[in-house]
Design a protein around this motif. Structure first.
Motif, mmCIF file in Angstrom:
data_model
loop_
_atom_site.group_PDB
_atom_site.id
_atom_site.type_symbol
_atom_site.label_atom_id
_atom_site.label_comp_id
_atom_site.label_asym_id
_atom_site.label_seq_id
_atom_site.Cartn_x
_atom_site.Cartn_y
_atom_site.Cartn_z
ATOM 1 N N LYS A 152 26.319 54.571 17.951
ATOM 2 C CA LYS A 152 25.037 54.982 18.140
ATOM 3 C C LYS A 152 23.983 53.748 18.750
ATOM 4 O O LYS A 152 23.152 53.910 19.423
ATOM 5 C CB LYS A 152 24.136 54.833 16.523
ATOM 6 N N ASP A 153 24.638 52.347 18.618
ATOM 7 C CA ASP A 153 23.864 51.288 19.283
ATOM 8 C C ASP A 153 24.650 50.623 20.417
ATOM 9 O O ASP A 153 24.071 49.580 20.999
ATOM 10 C CB ASP A 153 23.911 50.131 18.145
ATOM 11 N N GLY A 154 25.561 51.736 20.935
ATOM 12 C CA GLY A 154 26.025 50.988 22.380
ATOM 13 C C GLY A 154 25.484 51.553 23.530
ATOM 14 O O GLY A 154 26.162 51.162 24.756
ATOM 15 N N GLY A 155 24.513 52.508 23.633
ATOM 16 C CA GLY A 155 24.200 52.955 24.767
ATOM 17 C C GLY A 155 24.594 54.071 25.177
ATOM 18 O O GLY A 155 25.549 54.839 24.077
ATOM 19 N N GLY A 156 24.561 54.586 26.281
ATOM 20 C CA GLY A 156 25.467 55.969 26.667
ATOM 21 C C GLY A 156 24.939 57.129 25.942
ATOM 22 O O GLY A 156 25.667 58.217 25.989
ATOM 23 N N GLU A 157 23.583 57.185 25.547
ATOM 24 C CA GLU A 157 23.114 58.252 25.162
ATOM 25 C C GLU A 157 22.765 59.539 26.071
ATOM 26 O O GLU A 157 22.475 58.978 27.293
ATOM 27 C CB GLU A 157 21.887 58.309 24.267
ATOM 28 N N LEU A 158 22.823 60.708 25.703
ATOM 29 C CA LEU A 158 22.409 61.680 26.486
ATOM 30 C C LEU A 158 20.617 61.824 26.425
ATOM 31 O O LEU A 158 20.104 61.704 25.364
ATOM 32 C CB LEU A 158 22.889 63.067 26.333
ATOM 33 N N GLU A 159 20.084 61.742 27.530
ATOM 34 C CA GLU A 159 18.627 62.079 27.498
ATOM 35 C C GLU A 159 18.394 63.271 28.546
ATOM 36 O O GLU A 159 18.964 63.391 29.438
ATOM 37 C CB GLU A 159 18.058 60.874 28.163
ATOM 38 N N PHE A 160 17.597 64.095 27.822
ATOM 39 C CA PHE A 160 17.149 65.078 28.707
ATOM 40 C C PHE A 160 15.670 65.851 28.255
ATOM 41 O O PHE A 160 15.082 65.728 27.354
ATOM 42 C CB PHE A 160 18.022 66.484 28.329
ATOM 43 N N LEU A 180 26.752 61.301 21.561
ATOM 44 C CA LEU A 180 28.187 61.928 20.845
ATOM 45 C C LEU A 180 29.016 60.887 20.080
ATOM 46 O O LEU A 180 29.277 59.714 20.677
ATOM 47 C CB LEU A 180 28.720 62.475 22.167
ATOM 48 N N GLU A 181 29.550 61.230 19.175
ATOM 49 C CA GLU A 181 30.667 60.507 18.472
ATOM 50 C C GLU A 181 32.019 61.208 18.897
ATOM 51 O O GLU A 181 32.316 62.574 19.389
ATOM 52 C CB GLU A 181 30.532 60.698 16.862
ATOM 53 N N LYS A 182 33.133 60.573 18.682
ATOM 54 C CA LYS A 182 34.422 61.161 19.053
ATOM 55 C C LYS A 182 34.571 62.487 18.387
ATOM 56 O O LYS A 182 34.209 62.658 17.315
ATOM 57 C CB LYS A 182 35.472 60.045 18.628
ATOM 58 N N GLY A 183 35.082 63.634 19.102
ATOM 59 C CA GLY A 183 35.320 64.861 18.263
ATOM 60 C C GLY A 183 34.159 65.755 18.616
ATOM 61 O O GLY A 183 34.476 66.984 18.452
ATOM 62 N N GLU A 184 32.824 65.210 18.881
ATOM 63 C CA GLU A 184 31.740 65.911 19.287
ATOM 64 C C GLU A 184 31.702 66.515 20.458
ATOM 65 O O GLU A 184 31.914 66.076 21.479
ATOM 66 C CB GLU A 184 30.491 65.358 18.626
ATOM 67 N N SER A 185 31.026 67.773 20.559
ATOM 68 C CA SER A 185 30.563 68.330 21.769
ATOM 69 C C SER A 185 29.389 68.694 21.864
ATOM 70 O O SER A 185 28.451 68.802 20.911
ATOM 71 C CB SER A 185 31.570 69.897 21.920
#
Length: 232
Positions: A152-160, A180-185
């Motif tokens: 959550k705090d590492g960056g790399g979020e999807l923004e749209f 996204l967490e590991k395992g999520e799509s």
């Protein structure tokens, strides 16, 4: 065993709420899928993703002229390489259960993407400030699955920005962010919602497998504008 796995691909829990998923997709062109693949399929993909990255990864650092010079600092594996080296991922991409699910959610005809480089690819952000800058995709539908997450705090979020084709609306109050967490799509209408992956805040890993699907309007578009620069 391979055939048994490939015939049971989508996690049954994914299909339980398909009406609500379709309504959300109709509204914003995006749905989060917490565990789209069955565990056995996910684990097999993960092994192949890691092997492909170890052997074939290419580092990219450039500005995409076609999208107002938005930056790409990213490591990739081309769909052409995946097609040559991974029978499992290429078979999975064509799996009828996946295509049927996307068809129901989008209420559209789903076609295999003609551009092999863009059809299935691996994207990895792993250095501080790595970014996949603002853009629209050539083909409409992307199914993204996460194998490493910066958290959550590492960056790399999807923004749209739902149903917007205006790059300038990224970073405004019209934009939605998700991570996204590991395992999520997630499934997204990526040709009609401008989007980007925000910069990593530290040297952390964000690794995803990208499945891209065309529709009747794009099934004959031979090559994406971004393929050569991202994957060659």
């Amino acid at each position: 065993m391979e055939l048994e796995i490939i015939n049971r691909v989508v996690n049954p829990s994914t299909k339980k709420d398909i009406t609500n998923l379709k309504q959300q997709f109709d509204r914003i062109g995006y749905i989060k899928l917490p565990s789209f693949f069955t565990p056995s399929v996910f684990n097999k993909i993960e092994v192949e993703v890691n092997n492909l990255l170890d052997t074939f990864a290419l580092r990219k650092d450039f500005l995409m002229e076609e999208t107002n010079n938005t930056p790409r600092r990213i490591t990739t594996v081309s769909g052409k390489v995946i097609d040559q080296e991974s029978t499992f991922i290429t078979s999975l991409y064509k799996n009828e259960e996946i295509i049927d699910f996307i068809t129901k959610i989008t209420n559209n005809s789903i076609c295999l993407t003609p551009d092999m480089a863009d059809r299935h690819a691996i994207h990895k952000l792993h250095k501080k400030n790595d970014i996949h800058g603002g853009h629209l995709d050539t083909y409409p539908y992307v199914l993204i699955t996460c194998f490493e997450s910066p958290g959550k705090d590492g960056g790399g979020e999807l923004e749209f920005v739902p149903k917007s084709m205006d790059l300038s609306e990224l970073g405004t109050d019209k934009a939605i962010t998700d991570y996204l967490e590991k395992g999520e799509s997630y499934l997204m209408n990526a040709s009609h919602s401008v989007h980007r992956v925000l910069p990593l805040k530290e040297d952390l890993n964000r690794t995803v497998l990208v499945f891209t699907y065309a529709d009747l309007a794009t099934k004959d578009v031979d090559i994406s504008y971004s393929s050569n620069k991202l994957y060659d």
